[in-house]
Motif scaffolding. Structure first.
Motif, PDB file in Angstrom:
ATOM      1  N   LEU A  76       0.852  -1.196   0.000  1.00 22.56           N
ATOM      2  CA  LEU A  76       0.000   0.000   0.000  1.00 22.56           C
ATOM      3  C   LEU A  76       0.885   1.243   0.000  1.00 22.56           C
ATOM      4  CD1 LEU A  76      -2.718  -1.073   2.613  1.00 22.56           C
ATOM      5  CD2 LEU A  76      -2.913  -1.072   0.124  1.00 22.56           C
ATOM      6  N   LEU A  77       0.522   2.201  -0.834  1.00 25.74           N
ATOM      7  CA  LEU A  77       1.290   3.448  -0.907  1.00 25.74           C
ATOM      8  C   LEU A  77       0.497   4.593  -0.285  1.00 25.74           C
ATOM      9  CD1 LEU A  77       2.580   3.333  -4.606  1.00 25.74           C
ATOM     10  CD2 LEU A  77       3.857   2.750  -2.533  1.00 25.74           C
ATOM     11  N   PRO A  78       1.179   5.469   0.461  1.00 25.00           N
ATOM     12  CA  PRO A  78       0.446   6.591   1.059  1.00 25.00           C
ATOM     13  C   PRO A  78       0.114   7.661   0.016  1.00 25.00           C
ATOM     14  CG  PRO A  78       2.783   6.756   1.595  1.00 25.00           C
ATOM     15  CD  PRO A  78       2.606   5.468   0.824  1.00 25.00           C
ATOM     16  N   VAL A  79      -1.100   8.194   0.108  1.00 22.90           N
ATOM     17  CA  VAL A  79      -1.482   9.365  -0.685  1.00 22.90           C
ATOM     18  C   VAL A  79      -1.935  10.406   0.335  1.00 22.90           C
ATOM     19  CG1 VAL A  79      -2.915  10.272  -2.531  1.00 22.90           C
ATOM     20  CG2 VAL A  79      -2.274   7.860  -2.549  1.00 22.90           C
ATOM     21  N   VAL A 137       1.354   8.967  -8.300  1.00 23.69           N
ATOM     22  CA  VAL A 137       1.904   8.339  -7.090  1.00 23.69           C
ATOM     23  C   VAL A 137       2.263   6.868  -7.364  1.00 23.69           C
ATOM     24  CG1 VAL A 137       1.376   7.808  -4.652  1.00 23.69           C
ATOM     25  CG2 VAL A 137       0.536   9.921  -5.668  1.00 23.69           C
ATOM     26  N   GLY A 138       1.703   6.295  -8.436  1.00 22.04           N
ATOM     27  CA  GLY A 138       1.994   4.897  -8.771  1.00 22.04           C
ATOM     28  C   GLY A 138       1.030   3.910  -8.140  1.00 22.04           C
ATOM     29  N   ILE A 171      -8.634  17.952  -5.876  1.00 31.42           N
ATOM     30  CA  ILE A 171     -10.076  18.181  -5.983  1.00 31.42           C
ATOM     31  C   ILE A 171     -10.384  19.663  -6.150  1.00 31.42           C
ATOM     32  CG2 ILE A 171     -12.255  18.061  -4.700  1.00 31.42           C
ATOM     33  CD1 ILE A 171     -11.375  15.372  -3.664  1.00 31.42           C
ATOM     34  N   VAL A 172      -9.781  20.484  -5.317  1.00 31.38           N
ATOM     35  CA  VAL A 172     -10.079  21.920  -5.359  1.00 31.38           C
ATOM     36  C   VAL A 172      -9.655  22.521  -6.700  1.00 31.38           C
ATOM     37  CG1 VAL A 172      -9.553  24.143  -4.274  1.00 31.38           C
ATOM     38  CG2 VAL A 172     -10.002  22.151  -2.855  1.00 31.38           C
ATOM     39  N   ALA A 173      -8.540  22.014  -7.244  1.00 32.87           N
ATOM     40  CA  ALA A 173      -8.042  22.575  -8.510  1.00 32.87           C
ATOM     41  C   ALA A 173      -8.806  22.039  -9.726  1.00 32.87           C
ATOM     42  CB  ALA A 173      -6.550  22.274  -8.659  1.00 32.87           C
ATOM     43  N   SER A 174      -9.555  20.935  -9.555  1.00 33.28           N
ATOM     44  CA  SER A 174     -10.166  20.301 -10.727  1.00 33.28           C
ATOM     45  C   SER A 174     -11.271  21.155 -11.341  1.00 33.28           C
ATOM     46  CB  SER A 174     -10.711  18.912 -10.360  1.00 33.28           C
ATOM     47  OG  SER A 174     -11.803  19.041  -9.471  1.00 33.28           O
ATOM     48  N   PHE A 229      -7.639  10.489 -10.571  1.00 27.86           N
ATOM     49  CA  PHE A 229      -6.952   9.396 -11.260  1.00 27.86           C
ATOM     50  C   PHE A 229      -5.566   9.844 -11.738  1.00 27.86           C
ATOM     51  CE2 PHE A 229     -10.599   6.197 -12.268  1.00 27.86           C
ATOM     52  CZ  PHE A 229     -10.851   6.127 -10.907  1.00 27.86           C
ATOM     53  N   ALA A 230      -5.450  11.096 -12.152  1.00 25.81           N
ATOM     54  CA  ALA A 230      -4.129  11.611 -12.540  1.00 25.81           C
ATOM     55  C   ALA A 230      -3.194  11.597 -11.330  1.00 25.81           C
ATOM     56  CB  ALA A 230      -4.264  13.031 -13.096  1.00 25.81           C
ATOM     57  N   LEU A 231      -3.733  11.969 -10.173  1.00 20.29           N
ATOM     58  CA  LEU A 231      -2.924  11.968  -8.946  1.00 20.29           C
ATOM     59  C   LEU A 231      -2.469  10.546  -8.599  1.00 20.29           C
ATOM     60  CD1 LEU A 231      -1.851  13.119  -6.207  1.00 20.29           C
ATOM     61  CD2 LEU A 231      -4.172  12.819  -5.316  1.00 20.29           C
TER      62      LEU A 231
END
Ligand SMILES: [Zn+2]
Length: 444
Positions: A350-353, A410-411, A362-365, A404-406
């Motif tokens: 598991l990778l941290p986001v 992050v991988g 979200i705010v920038a979308s 999804f881009a984020l």
């Protein structure tokens, strides 16, 4: 009463004028001396810490095992320096909350309960002297004017406590506003009180900003302070626009008065009150850390190497204000608010986001988002609750694209993502915009 005023003024003067440090080195040396004299006091009076220090020199205090809320509560009776029994304190604090009569004390020690989920609530103890010191320090750090200028301070709190009634004079008026009351009633009370300083959790400030824009709230405070919750960039922008000023922040919890914004709006750790050790989380280039707090000013319930469940980000460059106190870029929220998604290459891992990335994505979308909450229910199960202006379907697609881009960057594997409108109102619970509700087997 005289003693209270004396300690209030002593700490006000100390904070405002006496504790000025030219360099970081000077500050660190001073802290080390303060910590040692604090430890001598604590070891003489707290059986818990006395045992922990066995076989250790005072200068080795940074090698002590860390404590957390659970350890603190388990050893409460032996940890505090007044020998106050946990069960007795707990009963007293609960009775005070039921009756909303917050004068509960054992001897001269005030007992309070911190907010939290039931069964996970912390007890805290403070003496009148500590209350006065806290009030003096706080006002020295946040008042926009000298002490003789009259202020009306509106405080929005979840539960009252006589901690906040420790300063009251003709010039300084405090009014307590109960977050559980309906917003309309609070707006009416604020209109009558006309605060010069407004201190509230940002979720409530956000509602007040809307009332201000609708012309229902007619107040013009000189300073706005966001307290008790993480200030989200979405709220910050809306509150600042409605009141036409910068939103300041106080980072305070039961474990201490930890940081406050300077005139530039940068959060600085109160290193004249606490030592914060940094436990790095994620890549070091991200400058994120979990703070380990030692508060060398509070002696009744000593906080020594307490690991907070928060993620902070250090500022990359020094603050233009010139303060030697550690500058933070932001408070990201609790460790529990870090999302963990399966790695795209090794699915078991598991990778941290970090919450901050999620928020910014979200705010920038799209500018059409009024409110949002992200909930991770399982490693591959994500919910985004939205309140929007405009075509919902389009906005959802924009948010999906941004997230999804984020995750790709992050991988992470793309989780299943669903949208809802299940938002929460203010006041009842602490606002957490990014939440993870499944437990990790172990912290990666
Ligand atoms: Zn600064």
């Amino acid at each position: 009463m005289f003693a209270r005023l004396f300690f209030f003024l002593l700490w006000y003067v100390r904070t405002k004028w006496l504790r000025r440090f030219r360099t970081r080195d000077e500050l660190v040396r001073w802290q080390e001396r303060r910590v040692k004299s604090f430890l001598r006091f604590v070891i003489a009076r707290s059986p818990f810490y006395r045992r922990r220090f066995e076989g250790r020199a005072l200068s080795e205090w940074r090698t002590l095992p860390t404590i957390d809320k659970a350890i603190m509560m388990e050893h409460f009776t032996e940890l505090n320096t007044r020998g106050i029994d946990r069960e007795q304190a707990f009963e007293l604090a609960q009775a005070a909350e039921r009756t909303r009569d917050f004068q509960s004390a054992i001897g001269d020690v005030t007992v309070g309960l911190s907010s939290g989920t039931s069964g996970n609530r912390g007890l805290f103890l403070v003496t009148p002297r500590e209350q006065s010191a806290w009030a003096g320090t706080l006002l020295a750090k946040v008042l926009p004017d000298p002490l003789h200028v009259p202020q009306r301070i509106a405080l929005f709190l979840r539960a009252n406590s006589n901690l906040y009634e420790s300063v009251r004079s003709r010039r300084m008026r405090f009014a307590f506003f109960d977050l559980l009351e309906p917003v309309e009633a609070l707006v009416e009370k604020l209109n009558a009180f006309q605060p010069t300083i407004l201190a509230s959790p940002p979720s409530m400030l956000r509602f007040l900003a809307e009332a201000k824009e609708a012309g229902k709230l007619r107040v013009a405070p000189k300073k706005i302070l966001s307290v008790a919750e993480v200030l989200d960039p979405l709220d910050e922008a809306k509150i600042a626009a409605a009141f036409g000023q910068k939103v300041h922040q106080i980072y305070q919890c039961t474990e201490g008065f930890l940081a406050v914004t300077c005139a530039e709006g940068t959060l600085h750790v109160n290193e004249d009150l606490v030592v914060i050790e940094k436990e790095p989380i994620g890549p070091t280039s991200h400058r994120r850390f979990v703070p380990i707090v030692t508060d060398f000013t509070r002696t009744t319930q000593p906080i020594i190497r307490y690991r907070l469940n928060d993620v902070l980000t250090e500022r990359a460059d020094p603050c233009p204000c010139g303060s030697p106190f550690l500058a933070l870029e932001r408070i990201e929220g609790r460790c529990d608010d870090v999302l963990y998604l399966p790695s795209e290459r090794e699915g078991a891992r598991l990778l941290p986001v970090f919450a901050d990335f999620v928020t910014r994505a979200i705010v920038a979308s799209t500018p059409a988002i009024e409110e949002y909450v992200v909930r991770q229910h399982g490693p591959r199960d994500l919910e985004v609750a939205l309140r929007v202006r405009g075509t919902r379907h389009e906005i959802e697609e924009q948010v999906r694209g941004a997230l999804f881009a984020l995750f790709a960057r992050v991988g992470c594997e793309q989780p299943s993502l669903r949208f809802s409108d299940a938002l929460e109102g203010p006041g009842v619970k602490k606002l957490r915009r990014v939440q993870r509700s499944f437990k990790l087997a172990s912290t990666p």
